[in-house]
Design an enzyme around this catalytic site. Structure first.
Site, PDB file in Angstrom:
ATOM      1  N   SER A 145       0.848  -1.194   0.000  1.00  0.00           N
ATOM      2  CA  SER A 145       0.000   0.000   0.000  1.00  0.00           C
ATOM      3  C   SER A 145       0.883   1.242   0.000  1.00  0.00           C
ATOM      4  O   SER A 145       2.023   1.213   0.480  1.00  0.00           O
ATOM      5  CB  SER A 145      -0.898   0.008   1.246  1.00  0.00           C
ATOM      6  OG  SER A 145      -1.541   1.258   1.403  1.00  0.00           O
ATOM      7  N   TYR A 158      -1.622  -0.770  10.429  1.00  0.00           N
ATOM      8  CA  TYR A 158      -1.742  -1.018   8.992  1.00  0.00           C
ATOM      9  C   TYR A 158      -0.520  -0.499   8.244  1.00  0.00           C
ATOM     10  O   TYR A 158       0.075  -1.220   7.433  1.00  0.00           O
ATOM     11  CB  TYR A 158      -3.013  -0.360   8.465  1.00  0.00           C
ATOM     12  CG  TYR A 158      -3.242  -0.597   6.991  1.00  0.00           C
ATOM     13  CD1 TYR A 158      -3.702  -1.825   6.540  1.00  0.00           C
ATOM     14  CD2 TYR A 158      -2.991   0.407   6.055  1.00  0.00           C
ATOM     15  CE1 TYR A 158      -3.904  -2.053   5.181  1.00  0.00           C
ATOM     16  CE2 TYR A 158      -3.195   0.190   4.707  1.00  0.00           C
ATOM     17  CZ  TYR A 158      -3.647  -1.042   4.270  1.00  0.00           C
ATOM     18  OH  TYR A 158      -3.844  -1.267   2.928  1.00  0.00           O
TER      19      TYR A 158
END
Length: 265
Positions: A145, A158
């Protein structure tokens, strides 16, 4: 000229294939009329994706399991090998995420995020690398990501898990390329999925899963080592990556205050 990673004679594995980017990836690679192994935890959703894959002319194989469980991954890999003999391309997409402030910091939630996002890829690397290195062929694609670039407020677990993924894949790529195995890191921005639907903040340049899947497959077919999109957000994150810490902390502080204000409304 190197052989395309996708085609009617290729075996493609997609993890997290039951929904979101994973389902879109499965349907995208199915257009090549090859064989597509679909791995995820939810059998009912996988069966629906398998129908879409078959309708596009590819042969699906449904594999129910959990990327966080090494035994489950080993069993699924063995099923693919028994059915088709090998995995040519692995699209390691399975992932999870959650945002929570320091006041709700929870070690078990952090652990689960790392088990899925990091060890979910580690477990598949454990199974895929030996046969690929021996054959001196294969392509491994890991979905990270743009959040890997810097830690964001309320998204520490995350962001940290995706940073681990990007660094792990980079290290593997440096060694694997000497043996003919390609390793690609994908760092997308915001994509409209069930996971991002939980976000309470504005998501700039939000993409549809089908557009993300096309960008990934096109980049892999071109032999790119790193795929980042959309370019506007990727450029912005690159600037933030090199931003002085004092300036990033000031901006981050404003983001924290904004998020708190939104929660009060």
């Amino acid at each position: 000229m190197s052989k395309s990673p996708f085609g009617p004679d290729r075996v493609v594995l997609v993890t997290g294939a039951s929904r979101g980017i994973g389902a879109a990836l499965a349907e995208q690679v199915a257009l090549s009329k090859g064989r597509v192994a679909l791995f995820a935890r939810t059998r009912e959703q996988l069966d629906l994706v398998a129908q879409q894959v078959k309708s596009r002319g590819a042969e699906p194989l449904v594999l129910e399991g959990d990327v966080a469980d090494l035994a489950s991954v080993r069993g699924a890999h063995q099923q693919v090998v028994e059915r088709w003999g090998r995995v040519d391309v692995a699209l390691l997409n399975a992932g999870t995420g959650a945002t929570f402030p320091l006041t709700r910091f929870d070690a078990e939630r952090v652990r689960r995020i790392f088990e899925v996002n990091v060890f979910g890829i580690v477990h598949w690397l454990h199974c895929l690398l030996p046969p690929m290195l021996e054959a001196k062929a294969g392509t491994i694609v890991g979905i990270s990501s743009l959040a890997a670039q810097r830690g964001g407020p309320s998204a520490g677990a995350y962001s940290a898990s995706k940073a681990a993924v990007s660094n792990l894949l980079e290290s593997v790529r440096l060694e694997a390329r000497l043996s003919g195995v390609a390793v690609c890191t994908v760092e997308p921005g915001f994509v409209r999925t069930e996971m991002t639907a939980q976000n309470k903040f504005e998501m700039p340049f939000l993409m549809e899963p089908q557009d993300a899947a096309r960008a990934i497959c096109e980049g892999v077919a071109r032999g790119k080592s790193v795929i980042r999109f959309p370019w506007q957000l990727a450029a912005g994150m690159a600037l933030m990556r090199w931003m002085p810490d004092w300036l990033y902390e000031r901006i981050g502080g404003r983001m924290v205050m904004r998020d708190r204000d939104q929660l009060r409304r």
